[in-house]
Design a protein around this motif. Structure first.
Motif, PDB file in Angstrom:
ATOM      1  N   ALA A 240       8.894   8.363  -7.312  1.00  0.00           N
ATOM      2  CA  ALA A 240       7.482   8.423  -6.885  1.00  0.00           C
ATOM      3  C   ALA A 240       6.602   7.644  -7.864  1.00  0.00           C
ATOM      4  N   THR A 241       6.867   7.789  -9.145  1.00  0.00           N
ATOM      5  CA  THR A 241       6.114   7.055 -10.167  1.00  0.00           C
ATOM      6  C   THR A 241       6.309   5.555  -9.995  1.00  0.00           C
ATOM      7  N   ALA A 242       7.520   5.142  -9.702  1.00  0.00           N
ATOM      8  CA  ALA A 242       7.808   3.720  -9.482  1.00  0.00           C
ATOM      9  C   ALA A 242       7.079   3.191  -8.259  1.00  0.00           C
ATOM     10  N   ARG A 243       6.952   4.027  -7.224  1.00  0.00           N
ATOM     11  CA  ARG A 243       6.205   3.606  -6.033  1.00  0.00           C
ATOM     12  C   ARG A 243       4.748   3.335  -6.385  1.00  0.00           C
ATOM     13  N   PHE A 244       4.157   4.194  -7.204  1.00  0.00           N
ATOM     14  CA  PHE A 244       2.779   3.968  -7.644  1.00  0.00           C
ATOM     15  C   PHE A 244       2.689   2.667  -8.439  1.00  0.00           C
ATOM     16  N   GLU A 245       3.660   2.426  -9.314  1.00  0.00           N
ATOM     17  CA  GLU A 245       3.659   1.200 -10.133  1.00  0.00           C
ATOM     18  C   GLU A 245       3.695  -0.052  -9.274  1.00  0.00           C
ATOM     19  N   ARG A 246       4.519  -0.036  -8.236  1.00  0.00           N
ATOM     20  CA  ARG A 246       4.698  -1.220  -7.390  1.00  0.00           C
ATOM     21  C   ARG A 246       3.511  -1.483  -6.474  1.00  0.00           C
ATOM     22  N   ALA A 247       2.745  -0.462  -6.150  1.00  0.00           N
ATOM     23  CA  ALA A 247       1.672  -0.582  -5.159  1.00  0.00           C
ATOM     24  C   ALA A 247       0.497  -1.406  -5.681  1.00  0.00           C
ATOM     25  N   ASP A 248      -0.088  -2.179  -4.770  1.00  0.00           N
ATOM     26  CA  ASP A 248      -1.345  -2.880  -5.050  1.00  0.00           C
ATOM     27  C   ASP A 248      -2.523  -1.963  -4.751  1.00  0.00           C
ATOM     28  N   GLY A 249      -2.336  -1.123  -3.745  1.00  0.00           N
ATOM     29  CA  GLY A 249      -3.375  -0.187  -3.333  1.00  0.00           C
ATOM     30  C   GLY A 249      -2.760   1.149  -2.975  1.00  0.00           C
ATOM     31  N   VAL A 250      -3.580   2.191  -3.064  1.00  0.00           N
ATOM     32  CA  VAL A 250      -3.116   3.541  -2.762  1.00  0.00           C
ATOM     33  C   VAL A 250      -4.136   4.232  -1.873  1.00  0.00           C
TER      34      VAL A 250
ATOM     35  N   VAL B 290       0.844  -1.191   0.000  1.00  0.00           N
ATOM     36  CA  VAL B 290       0.000   0.000   0.000  1.00  0.00           C
ATOM     37  C   VAL B 290       0.879   1.241   0.000  1.00  0.00           C
ATOM     38  N   LEU B 291       0.619   2.140  -0.934  1.00  0.00           N
ATOM     39  CA  LEU B 291       1.272   3.444  -0.964  1.00  0.00           C
ATOM     40  C   LEU B 291       0.325   4.431  -0.293  1.00  0.00           C
ATOM     41  N   SER B 292       0.795   5.096   0.747  1.00  0.00           N
ATOM     42  CA  SER B 292      -0.017   6.027   1.530  1.00  0.00           C
ATOM     43  C   SER B 292       0.469   7.446   1.250  1.00  0.00           C
ATOM     44  N   VAL B 293      -0.310   8.191   0.461  1.00  0.00           N
ATOM     45  CA  VAL B 293       0.116   9.476  -0.088  1.00  0.00           C
ATOM     46  C   VAL B 293      -0.557  10.639   0.628  1.00  0.00           C
ATOM     47  N   SER B 294       0.248  11.521   1.198  1.00  0.00           N
ATOM     48  CA  SER B 294      -0.272  12.742   1.807  1.00  0.00           C
ATOM     49  C   SER B 294      -0.057  13.909   0.855  1.00  0.00           C
ATOM     50  N   GLY B 295      -1.146  14.571   0.493  1.00  0.00           N
ATOM     51  CA  GLY B 295      -1.086  15.727  -0.385  1.00  0.00           C
ATOM     52  C   GLY B 295      -1.078  17.046   0.358  1.00  0.00           C
ATOM     53  N   SER B 296      -0.730  17.022   1.634  1.00  0.00           N
ATOM     54  CA  SER B 296      -0.705  18.259   2.416  1.00  0.00           C
ATOM     55  C   SER B 296       0.640  18.972   2.292  1.00  0.00           C
ATOM     56  N   PRO B 297       0.611  20.290   2.083  1.00  0.00           N
ATOM     57  CA  PRO B 297       1.870  21.042   2.031  1.00  0.00           C
ATOM     58  C   PRO B 297       2.447  21.368   3.410  1.00  0.00           C
ATOM     59  N   SER B 298       1.702  21.109   4.474  1.00  0.00           N
ATOM     60  CA  SER B 298       2.116  21.505   5.817  1.00  0.00           C
ATOM     61  C   SER B 298       2.970  20.450   6.509  1.00  0.00           C
ATOM     62  N   PRO B 299       4.086  20.868   7.116  1.00  0.00           N
ATOM     63  CA  PRO B 299       4.909  19.916   7.868  1.00  0.00           C
ATOM     64  C   PRO B 299       4.233  19.469   9.173  1.00  0.00           C
ATOM     65  N   THR B 300       3.220  20.184   9.632  1.00  0.00           N
ATOM     66  CA  THR B 300       2.498  19.812  10.855  1.00  0.00           C
ATOM     67  C   THR B 300       1.074  19.358  10.514  1.00  0.00           C
ATOM     68  N   SER B 301       0.919  18.746   9.391  1.00  0.00           N
ATOM     69  CA  SER B 301      -0.364  18.386   8.820  1.00  0.00           C
ATOM     70  C   SER B 301      -1.159  17.369   9.628  1.00  0.00           C
ATOM     71  N   ARG B 302      -2.432  17.682   9.871  1.00  0.00           N
ATOM     72  CA  ARG B 302      -3.344  16.701  10.457  1.00  0.00           C
ATOM     73  C   ARG B 302      -3.601  15.577   9.445  1.00  0.00           C
ATOM     74  N   THR B 303      -3.649  15.936   8.175  1.00  0.00           N
ATOM     75  CA  THR B 303      -3.892  14.941   7.130  1.00  0.00           C
ATOM     76  C   THR B 303      -2.796  13.873   7.143  1.00  0.00           C
ATOM     77  N   ALA B 304      -1.542  14.292   7.162  1.00  0.00           N
ATOM     78  CA  ALA B 304      -0.430  13.332   7.182  1.00  0.00           C
ATOM     79  C   ALA B 304      -0.460  12.499   8.457  1.00  0.00           C
TER      80      ALA B 304
ATOM     81  N   LEU C 170      -8.443  -5.159  -1.101  1.00  0.00           N
ATOM     82  CA  LEU C 170      -7.096  -5.522  -1.540  1.00  0.00           C
ATOM     83  C   LEU C 170      -6.910  -7.037  -1.611  1.00  0.00           C
ATOM     84  N   GLY C 171      -7.892  -7.771  -1.178  1.00  0.00           N
ATOM     85  CA  GLY C 171      -7.789  -9.219  -1.225  1.00  0.00           C
ATOM     86  C   GLY C 171      -7.931  -9.849   0.123  1.00  0.00           C
TER      87      GLY C 171
END
Length: 185
Positions: free
Chosen positions: A61-71, A4-18, A174-175
């Protein structure tokens, strides 16, 4: 076990999202999945804004997406949509970077007025990128997430239960789980 690739799209270093994503990462790991975090804000701004597809960090980063089964994709909501930082990365990925992937979209924000951002802003992009299955996502209000002085995250009980359910649905998509379900909370 799924990757699983876990992607945070937050620009903040103190992000609640991350922090929320890292919290859910732990649940997925407890279910037997391998989880690789990716905070988009750590990628070079010049590569993202200059659309440098060949920059080594973008290639990786693109390779990480390729390798992931889920995101799992998490974003704060800005102006009723996902973050521009996340958009800049998605724009650099191949058109069908999510083909054969199961995707869990998550969003955080300050108002319930933004609850539809997942369905009306993020889901169409994920679908256009070929996601095999986009499980129902979840919008979390900022007030349901408390960050301690030590950086720890506390999730309001009702929100924790809902997030556990969506995470478990993602895991099942995911199975199936390779470990026993983890109690919410």
């Amino acid at each position: 076990m799924a990757l699983v690739l876990s992607v945070s799209g937050s620009p903040s270093p103190t992000s609640r999202t991350a922090r929320l994503l890292r919290h859910l990462d732990d649940r997925l790991r407890a279910q037997g999945h391998e989880v690789v975090p990716l905070d988009v804000r750590t990628l070079p701004a010049e590569a993202l804004l200059g659309a440098d597809f060949r920059h080594p960090a973008i290639v990786e980063a693109t390779a990480r997406f390729e390798r992931a089964d889920g995101v799992v994709i998490g974003t704060p909501v800005y102006k009723a949509a996902y973050s521009g930082l996340l958009k800049s990365l998605l724009d650099l990925l191949p058109q069908y970077a999510l083909a054969d992937k199961t995707v869990l979209p998550l969003a955080t924000g300050g108002s319930t007025a933004h609850v539809l951002a997942i369905d009306y802003a993020l889901r169409p992009v994920l679908s256009s990128m070929g996601a095999a299955h986009i499980v129902p996502g979840w919008f979390t209000l900022d007030r349901s997430l408390a960050v301690g002085e030590d950086g720890s995250l506390t999730v309001a009980p009702d929100t924790a239960r809902a997030l556990a359910e969506v995470t478990d649905r993602f895991s099942a998509a995911l199975g199936g789980r390779t470990a026993a379900p983890v109690p919410a909370g």
